[in-house]
Structure formats: structure tokens, C-alpha cells
Design an enzyme around this catalytic site. Structure first.
Site, PDB file in Angstrom:
ATOM      1  N   ASP A  80       0.834  -1.207   0.000  1.00 33.04           N
ATOM      2  CA  ASP A  80       0.000   0.000   0.000  1.00 33.04           C
ATOM      3  C   ASP A  80       0.870   1.261   0.000  1.00 33.04           C
ATOM      4  O   ASP A  80       2.013   1.247   0.454  1.00 33.04           O
ATOM      5  CB  ASP A  80      -0.905  -0.024   1.238  1.00 33.04           C
ATOM      6  N   GLY A 123       0.333   5.567  -4.238  1.00 33.90           N
ATOM      7  CA  GLY A 123      -0.250   6.855  -4.637  1.00 33.90           C
ATOM      8  C   GLY A 123       0.277   7.982  -3.764  1.00 33.90           C
ATOM      9  O   GLY A 123       0.716   9.030  -4.259  1.00 33.90           O
ATOM     10  N   TRP A 153       2.973   8.033  -1.988  1.00 33.20           N
ATOM     11  CA  TRP A 153       4.417   8.196  -2.208  1.00 33.20           C
ATOM     12  C   TRP A 153       4.663   9.114  -3.404  1.00 33.20           C
ATOM     13  O   TRP A 153       5.492  10.035  -3.356  1.00 33.20           O
ATOM     14  CB  TRP A 153       5.055   6.823  -2.438  1.00 33.20           C
ATOM     15  N   ARG A 209      -0.098   9.403  -9.619  1.00 36.53           N
ATOM     16  CA  ARG A 209      -0.164   8.136  -8.871  1.00 36.53           C
ATOM     17  C   ARG A 209       0.517   6.991  -9.611  1.00 36.53           C
ATOM     18  O   ARG A 209       1.146   6.127  -9.007  1.00 36.53           O
ATOM     19  CB  ARG A 209      -1.635   7.776  -8.590  1.00 36.53           C
ATOM     20  N   HIS A 247       3.014   3.657  -8.757  1.00 33.90           N
ATOM     21  CA  HIS A 247       2.805   2.240  -9.080  1.00 33.90           C
ATOM     22  C   HIS A 247       4.023   1.671  -9.810  1.00 33.90           C
ATOM     23  O   HIS A 247       4.435   0.547  -9.579  1.00 33.90           O
ATOM     24  CB  HIS A 247       1.537   2.063  -9.923  1.00 33.90           C
ATOM     25  N   ASN A 303     -10.679  -2.264  -5.673  1.00 35.65           N
ATOM     26  CA  ASN A 303      -9.901  -1.318  -6.500  1.00 35.65           C
ATOM     27  C   ASN A 303     -10.544  -1.100  -7.871  1.00 35.65           C
ATOM     28  O   ASN A 303     -10.182  -0.163  -8.592  1.00 35.65           O
ATOM     29  CB  ASN A 303      -8.451  -1.781  -6.684  1.00 35.65           C
TER      30      ASN A 303
END
Ligand code: IPE
Ligand code: IPE
Ligand code: MG
Length: 246
Positions: A21, A24, A26, A34, A38, A69
Site C-alpha cells: 500500500d 499513490g 508516495w 499516482r 505504481h 480497487n
């Protein structure tokens, strides 16, 4: 260098499951989209997988995409699916070289056809590999998995309710070929399971890292394992009972 003593090594988990998790957050903290998070998250998968292999932890399961999601923006979902396809294509060679068998749990029919195809082909191509086990949870939801298991039990039509046990049930879960996770790691500081392996986690140890997934590096992973090996897993027994066997 192996950071674990011989005694600690014996206590390492067989199966680590990770809720990856924080990609986004980060990225957003760096003023990036985002998807940048990933992409860096995928890079981190390589590093954690290599560390687990090196330490002799035979099973790693990664929560990559939940059924919930599916309600994310279309562009984010398609970006994630392209990253998945790219990852599988790039990694096939090393999976074959290193004897890694890929499995997937989740409803693959809910993935876009190109992503489903890439997953199924990699599963097929790595089916004979026996050295290490990587499982991706894709369009996965634990409650949905339970409902599928119940449907499959009803269809199998050979249930004796009086004799029905957990092992009879778990044979109908998608995780039937995997040991229960010993350790569940969640990054990004959230203390929840988000519909991941709810039943399989009955006795799992849980470790929450404040780090976002792209920055959960080798050292952080080893730190979580160090924490794990010094825990006492009692499985309902008393401390004295556990201490007398070891
Ligand atoms: C995890 O990172 C990856 C997926 C759920 C696909 P997130 O995308 O959930 O990142 P945050 O939690 O919004 O920061
Ligand atoms: C859980 O993360 C799913 C994956 C890591 C794939 P989420 O970001 O979707 O979880 P919530 O919504 O914060 O619980
Ligand atoms: Mg999240």
C-alpha cells in the site's frame, strides 16, 4: 551477508503475504502522478522477491489489485494493468531461470483480456517450476473467494455436514496449494486487512510499516522479518507450553 543467526533462520516464515500500500501517496508527496508510484512499486517487488528468495522464504503472496480497487478511475486501473503485463513479460526469463512458479488468486475474469492472458500464460509457462512460489492477488477479495468456495462445495454435492471440517472448506479456496501466511506485512501505516486472506490469516502475525510501498526496501523487509522471528506464536497455548517444547 545473511543478517539472521542460525537460530533466527529456523524461525523465518514460510509464507509472507504483503499488502503493498501507499504507491499513490508516495508519488503525490513527490508531486508526481499516482502511476509514477505504481511504477516504482513494481521495481520494489523485484527487490523484495529477491530478498525473500535469498533468505529461503519459499512463498510470497502480493496483494496487487483488490476487487474493491475496480472502483478506481479508469486511467489508473488501465495503467496498473499495463504495468502488470509489462512486469510478467519482463520477468518470465528470470522466473524460468530461477525456478519460480507463478500463481494467481482472485477473479481473473474481471481483468482486461490482455492482462488476463498475460497472467494465464505466465502461470502455464511456470507451472513446472519448483524452487520458489510467487502468488499475485489480482482482482482479489477474501469475501468473494469465500462465496466462490461455498458455491463450489454446494456443486460438489458430496458434503456430510456432521463431518465437515475446516480442511474440507479450505480445499475449495483459491489458496488450497499454499500454506497459510505466517506473516502479513502492510506498508503505509494502515492497520487493516482490506479484504485480504481473511480466513487464511487466522493465526498470521501482522506487521505494519509506516513506509510507503516504493520505499519499503530490503532493509525494511529484513527489519520486519527480524521483528517476526522474535515473536512468540502461541496458537492458543500458554507461554509455558510453548517454552517447554523449544
Ligand atoms: C497500493 O497503493 C497499490 C494498489 C492498491 C493498487 P495505493 O494506490 O493504494 O496508494 P495509496 O494508498 O493511495 O497511497
Ligand atoms: C489494498 O490497498 C489493496 C492493495 C494493496 C492491492 P487499498 O489502498 O485498496 O486499501 P484501502 O482502500 O485503503 O483499505
Ligand atoms: Mg491504498
Amino acid at each position: 551477508m545473511n543478517p539472521f543467526t542460525a537460530e533466527e533462520t529456523l524461525k523465518l516464515p514460510k509464507h509472507v503475504a504483503i499488502i503493498m500500500d501507499g504507491n499513490g501517496r508516495w508519488a503525490q508527496a513527490r508531486g508526481k502522478p499516482r502511476l509514477f508510484g505504481h511504477r516504482n512499486g513494481v521495481e520494489n517487488v523485484r527487490s523484495v522477491v529477491n530478498t525473500a528468495r535469498e533468505l529461503g522464504i519459499p512463498y510470497v503472496t502480493l496483494y496487487a489489485f483488490s476487487q474493491e480497487n475496480q472502483s478506481r478511475p479508469v486511467a489508473e486501473k488501465s495503467g496498473l494493468m499495463k504495468l502488470l503485463e509489462e512486469f510478467l513479460k519482463l520477468e518470465l526469463k528470470s522466473m524460468m531461470k530461477d525456478g519460480i512458479r507463478l500463481r494467481a488468486i482472485g477473479d481473473l475474469d474481471g481483468l482486461p483480456p490482455f492482462a488476463k492472458k498475460a497472467v494465464e500464460e505466465t502461470i502455464e509457462q511456470t507451472r513446472g517450476n519448483k524452487d520458489w512460489n510467487l502468488t499475485l492477488a489480482l482482482n482479489y477479495g477474501s469475501r468473494q473467494e469465500v462465496i466462490s468456495a461455498v458455491k463450489s462445495i454446494i456443486k460438489s454435492n458430496d458434503i456430510k455436514p456432521e463431518a465437515f471440517k475446516w480442511d474440507d472448506f479450505s480445499q475449495h479456496l483459491q489458496t488450497k496449494d499454499l500454506p497459510d501466511p505466517d506473516l502479513i506485512i502492510r506498508t503505509s501505516g494502515e492497520f487493516r486487512l482490506s479484504n485480504f486472506l481473511l480466513l487464511q490469516a487466522a493465526y498470521a502475525e501482522i506487521f505494519v510499516s509506516p513506509l510507503h510501498w516504493p520505499e519499503f526496501n530490503r532493509g525494511a523487509f529484513i527489519g520486519s522479518l527480524k521483528d517476526y522471528v522474535h515473536r512468540e506464536r502461541r496458537f492458543g497455548k500458554t507461554h509455558e507450553q510453548i517454552a517447554s517444547v523449544t
